[in-house]
Design an enzyme around this catalytic site. Structure first.
Site, PDB file in Angstrom:
ATOM      1  N   THR A 199      34.276  41.473  29.448  1.00 29.10           N
ATOM      2  CA  THR A 199      35.581  40.985  29.931  1.00 29.10           C
ATOM      3  C   THR A 199      35.575  40.776  31.445  1.00 29.10           C
ATOM      4  O   THR A 199      36.321  39.946  31.973  1.00 29.10           O
ATOM      5  CB  THR A 199      36.727  41.944  29.544  1.00 29.10           C
ATOM      6  OG1 THR A 199      36.581  43.202  30.223  1.00 29.10           O
ATOM      7  CG2 THR A 199      36.774  42.166  28.041  1.00 29.10           C
ATOM      8  N   TYR A 230      49.558  39.334  36.654  1.00 30.01           N
ATOM      9  CA  TYR A 230      48.605  40.321  36.132  1.00 30.01           C
ATOM     10  C   TYR A 230      47.341  40.391  36.972  1.00 30.01           C
ATOM     11  O   TYR A 230      46.762  41.471  37.160  1.00 30.01           O
ATOM     12  CB  TYR A 230      48.295  39.916  34.688  1.00 30.01           C
ATOM     13  CG  TYR A 230      47.046  40.471  34.068  1.00 30.01           C
ATOM     14  CD1 TYR A 230      45.938  39.653  33.877  1.00 30.01           C
ATOM     15  CD2 TYR A 230      46.972  41.796  33.649  1.00 30.01           C
ATOM     16  CE1 TYR A 230      44.792  40.137  33.278  1.00 30.01           C
ATOM     17  CE2 TYR A 230      45.817  42.288  33.046  1.00 30.01           C
ATOM     18  CZ  TYR A 230      44.737  41.453  32.866  1.00 30.01           C
ATOM     19  OH  TYR A 230      43.602  41.930  32.275  1.00 30.01           O
ATOM     20  N   LEU A 245      40.087  38.922  32.134  1.00 27.43           N
ATOM     21  CA  LEU A 245      41.058  38.690  31.054  1.00 27.43           C
ATOM     22  C   LEU A 245      40.532  39.377  29.788  1.00 27.43           C
ATOM     23  O   LEU A 245      39.744  38.813  29.025  1.00 27.43           O
ATOM     24  CB  LEU A 245      41.249  37.186  30.826  1.00 27.43           C
ATOM     25  CG  LEU A 245      42.375  36.784  29.877  1.00 27.43           C
ATOM     26  CD1 LEU A 245      43.701  37.426  30.252  1.00 27.43           C
ATOM     27  CD2 LEU A 245      42.507  35.264  29.853  1.00 27.43           C
ATOM     28  N   HIS A 246      40.949  40.604  29.592  1.00 23.98           N
ATOM     29  CA  HIS A 246      40.331  41.491  28.600  1.00 23.98           C
ATOM     30  C   HIS A 246      40.641  41.093  27.144  1.00 23.98           C
ATOM     31  O   HIS A 246      39.770  40.676  26.406  1.00 23.98           O
ATOM     32  CB  HIS A 246      40.811  42.929  28.818  1.00 23.98           C
ATOM     33  CG  HIS A 246      40.556  43.475  30.181  1.00 23.98           C
ATOM     34  ND1 HIS A 246      39.298  43.800  30.660  1.00 23.98           N
ATOM     35  CD2 HIS A 246      41.415  43.758  31.185  1.00 23.98           C
ATOM     36  CE1 HIS A 246      39.400  44.269  31.887  1.00 23.98           C
ATOM     37  NE2 HIS A 246      40.679  44.259  32.237  1.00 23.98           N
ATOM     38  N   ASP A 247      41.885  41.258  26.725  1.00 23.67           N
ATOM     39  CA  ASP A 247      42.218  41.227  25.295  1.00 23.67           C
ATOM     40  C   ASP A 247      41.950  39.902  24.586  1.00 23.67           C
ATOM     41  O   ASP A 247      41.505  39.900  23.429  1.00 23.67           O
ATOM     42  CB  ASP A 247      43.687  41.634  25.096  1.00 23.67           C
ATOM     43  CG  ASP A 247      43.920  43.089  25.459  1.00 23.67           C
ATOM     44  OD1 ASP A 247      45.059  43.445  25.807  1.00 23.67           O
ATOM     45  OD2 ASP A 247      42.957  43.890  25.402  1.00 23.67           O
TER      46      ASP A 247
END
Ligand code: RIB
Ligand code: CA
Length: 317
Positions: A199, A230, A245-247
């Site tokens: 990520t 964010y 941008l993880h998810d």
């Protein structure tokens, strides 16, 4: 090919919001059976309210949203308002999304997870946790018969090689509830881990934000605002031009697995050491005889990722 059925378990959170919207924008590839919410980035009352706001933003008040665990299995809740703001979904200039009109479903999220898995054939449903793993672990504990029915768990969490983002070695989702992560990683369910190793290669730069802002309708414009808010925390913390941008990596992987490279290794969760609590200890070079239990993502085509994300967001209202 039939769309893949999935349950998305989340703690919105701006990056969770983008993951939800990416899933809703991918009906050809994914059938979202329901959204379950857990305490994480902010308390459960806010993560569940934020999930409702996001579904309404996309015009999808038909989606079932279920509230689950309001605290980790053992530890006290740790939240991340510094990253996501007090509401968990703050926007620039102190703006916020309208209060939702759609309501949470009455069923508890853990019961929804259990009932949904038992109602489908074995191997039909993928579970995608992108917050602390509390709901998933509680479902496994309450109904062990669901474990063999889960097709696979594709999660955002952990860090095999990358440093942690909460402690020197632990990533937030695992750190918040390491005991839940230990239940999941010991369960024997096929696992794919989208951790910080990958990520942190998916960086939201100002250019990428503006590309998203101009790609579609109101939803894309709001996503650009989400990302502007964010990313400010991580950009200053890591000194990079963009925030990770993880998810959405979880959803992008389901839509197009070719975007990512993974390695099948043994991963265990540290639940005892005060120094390394929540570490995902990956046996990257097979130093032990421990059996591989997790496909760990370690590389990604970030340009192709953002092309996919932008194209999908452009289809939303
Ligand atoms: O460490 C990043 C993860 O923690 C993401 O899922 C983010 O939403 C937070 O839950
Ligand atoms: Ca999350």
């Amino acid at each position: 090919m039939q769309p893949r059925k999935l349950i998305l378990d989340c703690d919105p959170g701006h990056d969770d919001a983008v993951a939800i919207l990416l899933a809703l924008a991918s009906p050809a590839e994914l059938e979202l059976l329901g959204i379950t919410c857990v305490a994480g980035n902010v308390p459960l009352s806010l993560t569940s309210r934020n999930a409702l706001k996001i579904c309404e933003l996309a015009g999808r008040s038909d989606v079932g949203v279920y509230a689950g665990a309001d605290r980790p299995m053992v530890r006290s809740l740790v939240t991340a308002e510094a990253v996501h703001g007090v509401s968990g979904l703050d926007l620039p200039d102190e703006r916020c999304l309208p209060e939702p009109t759609m309501r949470l479903r009455d069923q508890h999220a853990v019961d929804f997870i259990i009932d949904t898995l038992l109602a489908h054939p074995a191997g039909a449903v993928t579970v995608c946790p992108i917050g602390p793993l509390t709901n998933i672990a509680l479902a496994m504990r309450r109904a062990p018969e669901i474990v063999p029915k889960i097709r696979e768990i594709v999660l955002m969490g952990g860090a095999a090689i990358n440093p942690g983002n909460v402690t020197p070695v632990a990533e937030f989702n695992i750190y918040v509830d390491p005991h839940a992560a230990d239940v999941v990683f010991r369960s024997g369910v096929p696992l794919t881990m989208m951790g910080l190793d990958v990520t942190h290669q998916v960086l939201v730069t100002p250019e990428r934000i503006e590309t998203i802002r101009s790609c579609g309708g109101q939803t894309a414009r709001v996503v650009a605002d989400f990302l502007s808010f964010y990313c400010r925390y991580d950009r200053s913390r890591y000194g990079t031009d963009g925030g990770p941008l993880h998810d959405p990596c979880v959803i992008a992987h389901l839509v197009d697995p070719a975007l990512f490279a993974c390695r099948h290794v043994n991963v265990q969760i540290e639940i005892a050491s005060p120094l390394t609590l929540g570490q995902t200890v990956a046996d990257w070079w097979q130093a032990t005889e421990a059996q591989a239990n997790c496909h760990v993502a370690y590389a990604v085509d970030d340009e192709a990722f953002f092309s996919q994300l932008t194209q999908k967001l452009s289809t939303l209202p």
